[in-house]
Write a protein that holds these residues in place. Structure first.
Motif, PDB file in Angstrom:
ATOM      1  N   MET A  48       0.813  -1.214   0.000  1.00  0.00           N
ATOM      2  CA  MET A  48       0.000   0.000   0.000  1.00  0.00           C
ATOM      3  C   MET A  48       0.852   1.273   0.000  1.00  0.00           C
ATOM      4  O   MET A  48       0.391   2.333  -0.414  1.00  0.00           O
ATOM      5  CB  MET A  48      -0.947  -0.002   1.196  1.00  0.00           C
ATOM      6  N   MET A  50       1.778   3.530   2.066  1.00  0.00           N
ATOM      7  CA  MET A  50       1.112   4.712   2.623  1.00  0.00           C
ATOM      8  C   MET A  50       2.078   5.510   3.493  1.00  0.00           C
ATOM      9  O   MET A  50       1.843   5.774   4.672  1.00  0.00           O
ATOM     10  CB  MET A  50      -0.145   4.282   3.381  1.00  0.00           C
ATOM     11  N   TRP A  91      -5.500   5.462   1.537  1.00  0.00           N
ATOM     12  CA  TRP A  91      -5.738   4.051   1.224  1.00  0.00           C
ATOM     13  C   TRP A  91      -6.499   3.859  -0.089  1.00  0.00           C
ATOM     14  O   TRP A  91      -6.205   2.926  -0.850  1.00  0.00           O
ATOM     15  CB  TRP A  91      -6.456   3.353   2.381  1.00  0.00           C
ATOM     16  N   ARG A  94      -4.013   4.467  -3.011  1.00  0.00           N
ATOM     17  CA  ARG A  94      -3.008   3.400  -3.119  1.00  0.00           C
ATOM     18  C   ARG A  94      -3.640   2.080  -3.560  1.00  0.00           C
ATOM     19  O   ARG A  94      -3.051   1.329  -4.345  1.00  0.00           O
ATOM     20  CB  ARG A  94      -2.302   3.214  -1.773  1.00  0.00           C
ATOM     21  N   TYR A 124      -7.880  -6.106  -3.438  1.00  0.00           N
ATOM     22  CA  TYR A 124      -7.886  -4.639  -3.408  1.00  0.00           C
ATOM     23  C   TYR A 124      -9.279  -4.041  -3.594  1.00  0.00           C
ATOM     24  O   TYR A 124      -9.517  -2.889  -3.229  1.00  0.00           O
ATOM     25  CB  TYR A 124      -6.933  -4.086  -4.475  1.00  0.00           C
ATOM     26  N   ILE A 128      -9.152  -4.822   1.170  1.00  0.00           N
ATOM     27  CA  ILE A 128      -8.487  -3.590   1.594  1.00  0.00           C
ATOM     28  C   ILE A 128      -9.502  -2.529   2.046  1.00  0.00           C
ATOM     29  O   ILE A 128      -9.339  -1.925   3.114  1.00  0.00           O
ATOM     30  CB  ILE A 128      -7.575  -3.042   0.480  1.00  0.00           C
ATOM     31  N   TYR A 132      -9.381  -0.822   5.741  1.00  0.00           N
ATOM     32  CA  TYR A 132      -8.914   0.557   5.844  1.00  0.00           C
ATOM     33  C   TYR A 132     -10.027   1.597   5.962  1.00  0.00           C
ATOM     34  O   TYR A 132      -9.760   2.736   6.355  1.00  0.00           O
ATOM     35  CB  TYR A 132      -8.035   0.893   4.637  1.00  0.00           C
ATOM     36  N   LEU A 170       0.662   0.519   9.592  1.00  0.00           N
ATOM     37  CA  LEU A 170       1.267   1.592   8.799  1.00  0.00           C
ATOM     38  C   LEU A 170       2.601   2.022   9.394  1.00  0.00           C
ATOM     39  O   LEU A 170       3.573   2.261   8.660  1.00  0.00           O
ATOM     40  CB  LEU A 170       0.320   2.789   8.720  1.00  0.00           C
TER      41      LEU A 170
END
Length: 245
Positions: A48, A50, A91, A94, A124, A128, A132, A170
């Protein structure tokens, strides 16, 4: 031990947290650029990425940031300061980036069946966002925690699904990038010192960082000065931390 392993061992053994930097020795700022580019290649959760890295080069701004680092010499004498920052709200951007890259890669894998493609895209497109997408109060985390618990009673299940868990993830990822950066700087012939002692609120305000930005650490770097290493390296015995099961 291979020559590569020997070189890496030498690098690891020689890396220390240096707290005073020489102001008279020439410093190649290009080493910071190259090291940050290497840092972007670090492993990170779900790819990701981030993270963001901010270089503080000007003397005036370094002085202001150093004051907010509790006037640590590792900050006040650094030739550059680098902030390693996480951006939780990126998020969607990405995930979309990874999703498009994945779709384009399917053209290079004609033998990949539709079921495998669908499962890969689902990561994704569905998983994800589920992990997120969180609210300010963390109410969604309660539901995700209960869901993970229920699934976990029947089969193995990832339990770290809350907003706090994602935040920890993260910071773990950006910490891997920070370590890559520090080893790279050592390979370039310079030293570093990671710092957690700083006024994060005031640093964010001073640098006008995005509202959601979280500073994981600030790293001072430059050529070590005499006395820059305060003491001999101390580590607990390996037997206390390394176990064979």
């Amino acid at each position: 031990m291979t020559s590569n392993a020997k070189n890496f061992d030498d690098l690891v053994q020689s890396r220390r947290s240096v707290r005073i930097y020489d102001q008279d020795v020439e410093f190649d700022h290009g080493a910071v650029k190259r090291s940050l580019e290497r840092a972007t290649l670090s492993p990170n959760s779900s790819n990701m990425q981030m993270w963001e890295f901010y270089r503080i080069k000007s003397d005036d701004l370094k002085k202001e940031v150093a004051n907010l680092c509790m006037k640590q010499k590792a900050a006040s004498t650094a030739r550059e300061l680098v902030l390693f920052v996480v951006r939780p709200t990126l998020w969607k951007e990405r995930a979309s980036f990874n999703l498009e890259k994945m779709k384009s890669s399917f053209d290079e894998k004609p033998s990949m069946d539709d079921k495998s493609k669908k499962r890969a895209l689902s990561y994704y497109e569905k998983l994800i966002p589920t992990l997120y997408n969180n609210d300010k109060l963390g109410l969604k985390s309660v539901g995700k925690k209960i869901f993970a618990w229920a699934i976990g009673t029947k089969r193995p299940m990832v339990r770290q699904v809350t907003k706090t868990d994602v935040r920890v993830t993260l910071h773990k990822s950006v910490s891997l990038a920070a370590m890559t950066f520090m080893y790279s700087m050592k390979a370039e012939g310079y030293d570093t010192c990671p710092m957690e002692g700083f006024d994060s609120k005031r640093v964010k305000k001073l640098l006008k960082l995005p509202k959601d930005a979280e500073i994981s650490m600030i790293i001072g770097c430059g050529p070590a000065a005499e006395g820059g290493i305060y003491n001999e390296r101390v580590r607990v015995p390996n037997d206390d931390v390394i176990f064979e099961l």
